[in-house]
Design an enzyme around this catalytic site. Sequence first.
Site, PDB file in Angstrom:
ATOM      1  N   GLY A 157      -0.488   2.514   7.277  1.00  0.00           N
ATOM      2  CA  GLY A 157      -0.573   1.695   8.484  1.00  0.00           C
ATOM      3  C   GLY A 157      -0.077   0.279   8.336  1.00  0.00           C
ATOM      4  O   GLY A 157      -0.492  -0.594   9.110  1.00  0.00           O
ATOM      5  N   LYS A 158       0.814   0.014   7.397  1.00  0.00           N
ATOM      6  CA  LYS A 158       1.316  -1.353   7.208  1.00  0.00           C
ATOM      7  C   LYS A 158       2.129  -1.811   8.422  1.00  0.00           C
ATOM      8  O   LYS A 158       1.938  -2.916   8.928  1.00  0.00           O
ATOM      9  CB  LYS A 158       2.162  -1.405   5.929  1.00  0.00           C
ATOM     10  CG  LYS A 158       1.406  -1.044   4.664  1.00  0.00           C
ATOM     11  CD  LYS A 158       2.264  -1.191   3.427  1.00  0.00           C
ATOM     12  CE  LYS A 158       3.392  -0.184   3.375  1.00  0.00           C
ATOM     13  NZ  LYS A 158       2.899   1.212   3.270  1.00  0.00           N
ATOM     14  N   GLY A 171       0.816  -1.203   0.000  1.00  0.00           N
ATOM     15  CA  GLY A 171       0.000   0.000   0.000  1.00  0.00           C
ATOM     16  C   GLY A 171       0.850   1.253   0.000  1.00  0.00           C
ATOM     17  O   GLY A 171       2.076   1.192   0.192  1.00  0.00           O
ATOM     18  N   PRO A 172       0.231   2.413  -0.208  1.00  0.00           N
ATOM     19  CA  PRO A 172       0.968   3.684  -0.221  1.00  0.00           C
ATOM     20  C   PRO A 172       1.611   3.969   1.131  1.00  0.00           C
ATOM     21  O   PRO A 172       1.222   3.387   2.154  1.00  0.00           O
ATOM     22  CB  PRO A 172      -0.123   4.724  -0.550  1.00  0.00           C
ATOM     23  CG  PRO A 172      -1.253   3.944  -1.127  1.00  0.00           C
ATOM     24  CD  PRO A 172      -1.198   2.591  -0.494  1.00  0.00           C
ATOM     25  N   PRO A 173       2.595   4.868   1.169  1.00  0.00           N
ATOM     26  CA  PRO A 173       3.229   5.211   2.455  1.00  0.00           C
ATOM     27  C   PRO A 173       2.222   5.833   3.421  1.00  0.00           C
ATOM     28  O   PRO A 173       1.355   6.610   3.032  1.00  0.00           O
ATOM     29  CB  PRO A 173       4.305   6.225   2.055  1.00  0.00           C
ATOM     30  CG  PRO A 173       4.551   5.997   0.604  1.00  0.00           C
ATOM     31  CD  PRO A 173       3.251   5.529   0.032  1.00  0.00           C
ATOM     32  N   HIS A 195      -5.773  34.848 -12.164  1.00  0.00           N
ATOM     33  CA  HIS A 195      -5.391  33.449 -12.396  1.00  0.00           C
ATOM     34  C   HIS A 195      -6.231  32.514 -11.512  1.00  0.00           C
ATOM     35  O   HIS A 195      -6.835  31.549 -12.015  1.00  0.00           O
ATOM     36  CB  HIS A 195      -3.900  33.265 -12.097  1.00  0.00           C
ATOM     37  CG  HIS A 195      -3.382  31.893 -12.377  1.00  0.00           C
ATOM     38  ND1 HIS A 195      -2.641  31.593 -13.494  1.00  0.00           N
ATOM     39  CD2 HIS A 195      -3.501  30.716 -11.688  1.00  0.00           C
ATOM     40  CE1 HIS A 195      -2.335  30.300 -13.482  1.00  0.00           C
ATOM     41  NE2 HIS A 195      -2.834  29.751 -12.385  1.00  0.00           N
ATOM     42  N   GLU A 196      -6.277  32.795 -10.208  1.00  0.00           N
ATOM     43  CA  GLU A 196      -7.040  31.944  -9.299  1.00  0.00           C
ATOM     44  C   GLU A 196      -8.544  32.073  -9.546  1.00  0.00           C
ATOM     45  O   GLU A 196      -9.286  31.090  -9.417  1.00  0.00           O
ATOM     46  CB  GLU A 196      -6.708  32.290  -7.844  1.00  0.00           C
ATOM     47  CG  GLU A 196      -5.248  32.102  -7.460  1.00  0.00           C
ATOM     48  CD  GLU A 196      -4.767  30.683  -7.677  1.00  0.00           C
ATOM     49  OE1 GLU A 196      -5.592  29.742  -7.647  1.00  0.00           O
ATOM     50  OE2 GLU A 196      -3.557  30.497  -7.900  1.00  0.00           O
TER      51      GLU A 196
END
EC number: 3.4.24.-
Length: 670
Positions: A244-245, A239-241, A462-463
């Site tokens: 909770g691994k 899983g992604p960093p 721009h925003e």
Amino acid sequence: MKKNNFKPSGFNPTWIYAIIGLLLIAFLLFSDNIGGMGGPTKNIDRTTLLSYVEKGYVKEADLEKETGRVNVFLTDAALNTEEFKKFKKSDNGLSAFSGPSANFTFNVADAGNFEKDFYANVEKSPNKTAKLNTVVSSGFSSLFMNLFITLIFFGLIYFFLFRRMGSGGATGGSGGIFSVGKSKAKLFEGDDHIKTTFKDVAGLEGAKEEIEEIVEFLKNPDKFTKLGGKIPKGALLVGPPGTGKTLLAKAVAGEAKVPFFSLSGSDFVEMFVGVGASRVRDLFKNAKEKSPSIIFIDEIDAIGRARGKSNFTGSNDERENTLNQLLTEMDGFGTESNVIVIGATNRSDVLDKALLRPGRFDRIIQVDLPELNERKEIFQVHLRPLKLGEDVEVEFLAKQTPGFSGADISNVCNEAALVAARKNKEVVEKQDFLDAVDRIIGGLEKKSKVIKPSEKRRIAYHEAGHATIGWLTEHAAPLIKVTIVPRGRSLGAAWYLPEERQITTTEQLLDEMCMTMGGRAAEQVVLGNISTGALSDLEKVTKQASAMVSIYGLNKEVGNVSYYDSSGQNEYGFSKPYSEKTAQIIDEEVKAMIEAQYERAKEILLANRDKLDILAEKLIEKEVIFREDLEEIFGKREFINELDKIEQQEEDAIAAGPEQVIQPESGNNI
């Protein structure tokens, strides 16, 4: 009363031995200068020596015929004169070891002629007792002394380097440097056992369900073995960093109550050849002795990368030897033991296929980013130690953090507490959490940064362009707020709340690209030129368009093909999986797709130029605007996505009274 475990360090005699050894070496090396009678020894020539003999200054001389060296000793009367007073030796007690040293030395070419000349001058001398002694060369004794010094020197090196420095390793001081092949895993058992359980892990319901069976097998193996089942060899958490691994592995250790060996994949890597494989053998040997047990290898991709990759020189790779040994230990001859291996990685695509097969890692458990309900549970865990205000709602916080991992949510809660403390508050309020989310996503506000009025106006348009396109397109994410206050490296930012969807259609991707190009389009429409401020926007749409054309097959010209390599075999990309003609088509289609959305954004802004100007002026005035400001200018948004629908239904339910309950619509799952 808490027991004090501090123990004062005792006297270490090692330094005494070292000093004695160094003094002994120095004495042996410089014994000619600090020897028995102490004092200098001078080289003289033959003529000067014979003149000293004739004057009666010489007491005796020793001639080494093998080397031709002559050691000259003066009489006591001569040493008391002013001329030779500096050559007088002082008895410092070392003569017992080295004997008296000569006052003068010189080398002769012809020993026979020198002996005749010596006694001829003795006849003329007032000292008739002077004599010339023929002695055996001390070459053998010198060789023995040099060998003795060498042994002492290397003995000290062995003691300090191999024993003292080697004892600082993870395996203790008994093995020294020779224990480098021992496992560096940290063992948890007994009183040191991990106290984390599945109750401390929030949100990972699917992953916990898959891995709980392994814990049950360790606790009650008869339940499965009586039906013919075998204990799983291993489980791989992917899983992604920050999802909770590692926490899940700790919970497994806490629940199972068995010896738990924890280490990282990089702990097998060492500068010495063969160390990695040796540590793997030692790790599994220790685990088998304490079976049933668990081995947890974090970041296993450090040693589990597919064999044959990045080995351009054709030489043997130490990492591959380590992996081969790990494969053998996990599933090979003589591996029938209750040892379970749990691995964790966020790079499963680069792992060796032999490592992933059943029999080694029987279960590959996906630990994904938490969804809305899972984020609620995670927030509830991390909010426990905080003093919260009455306006803090867990559900609201979960909705404001899509795509956040468990580690991100923990950081949000901690950052909110810091923000509240910075403002001298007694409790952490809702606005503190919003400020914390802004701080993590966009960086710290830089209100002191000086921006010219012309630049501020360009940033505002721009925003405002982003916000306008996002409000007027169907599939764009709903806006939360827009700011022109500099944050981090950006001069302005817009916050959106994206839908949590599993698949995305072409229309949704094109609307997102159009909204992203809205900033540059607003500059062109209003100011007549463009700037470098759209760098991150251009990077985003270029990657998005490239993925649509070459990966997802969403382009008519290229067709329903994908050049994505999910196996990671073409990791270094030295060759393209398509021809030069196809590459040219991909480039043309990516450019055409981006330009089409840019022109579409300009058309929308031109059609709503008056509202764009109002929004930009309000942004210049207030610096921060919210969704309510856009509703005031543009009216209610025509296109309502699922999240807006749920919020609208909740508002209608509240307005209708407590009797009426409206359930959100559920879509079809694909």
